[in-house]
Design a protein around this motif. Sequence first.
Motif: not given
Length: 292
Positions: A138-150
């Motif tokens: 779950v944390l990996v998926l959430m973090a990956a999406m957060l990175v895409l906000w760049r």
Amino acid sequence: MAVVAEQTHSDFRYRPWLAGPFAFIALLVVVRFLLEIFGVPHQLTSYLSSTGAVYLVAIYLGAVAPLRGVRKSWQIVLPGVVLAAWTQAWVILFTVISGVLKLEKSHFAEPQDWGNSGHLFHHILGHLLDIVPVAIVVLVLMAAMLVLWRWPVTVGPGAVLGGLVVIRFWSEVLDMPPVVSSAWSSTVVFLICGFFLGGVGALIGMSTPRKLLVPAIVLGWTWRFWVFVAMLMGAAFPYLKTHFYTRPQGHVWTYLLGAFALEVVVVGLVGGLIVWGMASWTVWALRTRGPE
């Protein structure tokens, strides 16, 4: 007073961010339990698996996090762990109910759990232990999406691609017919993302191929990263049989490192360049056509 005000502001951000997804998970488990009690076959109710849904929820939470004021990686740690625990808590609740009441139609409790507190305890303990690996994914998926906000233009396509990989993964785990599971292929949708990237990019100032290059490559790597996560899950849990992962003859870690280099870095780069070409053509087509 300042601490109280800061805490209130934090609650204001987190509460609307988490309330809907958490309610969805709870409702999903309750609905599945009720359907089974009323005699709906397990082959149908298994499609309402909270185990697969929690990963879709994780992608959603990561995608909308900055809209709720959550922009730093450390801010998603506690919500991610709580999401995993929340999901397992609802499963445990109905496992206990099914075991104590000896509900034969419910899949939550095994026949060995009925009237056997020791076996039921071990069953519950297994769900408690599942919190750790589920929380990690779950944390990996959430973090990956957060990175895409760049690169905001990649958030929507990235979330859709991740969702498709999750759905296909669990459709294969549930042993759906190949013609059904393959319909959730992310490859075709990834190519369509090229038109999306060019069309939306032209509206937000990304009107040249040079400006589209990095988002396109990021999208390619994101797509293959989702596939690699599915491979890791297949390697970590061999009983989850999917086409994403086939146990190699040699060392697993060597195989996974090679797969990362080839499937993520190389294939993602090539895919990103293809999408970049499609996006650039879309921008060119929109510019040459002009307003009617």
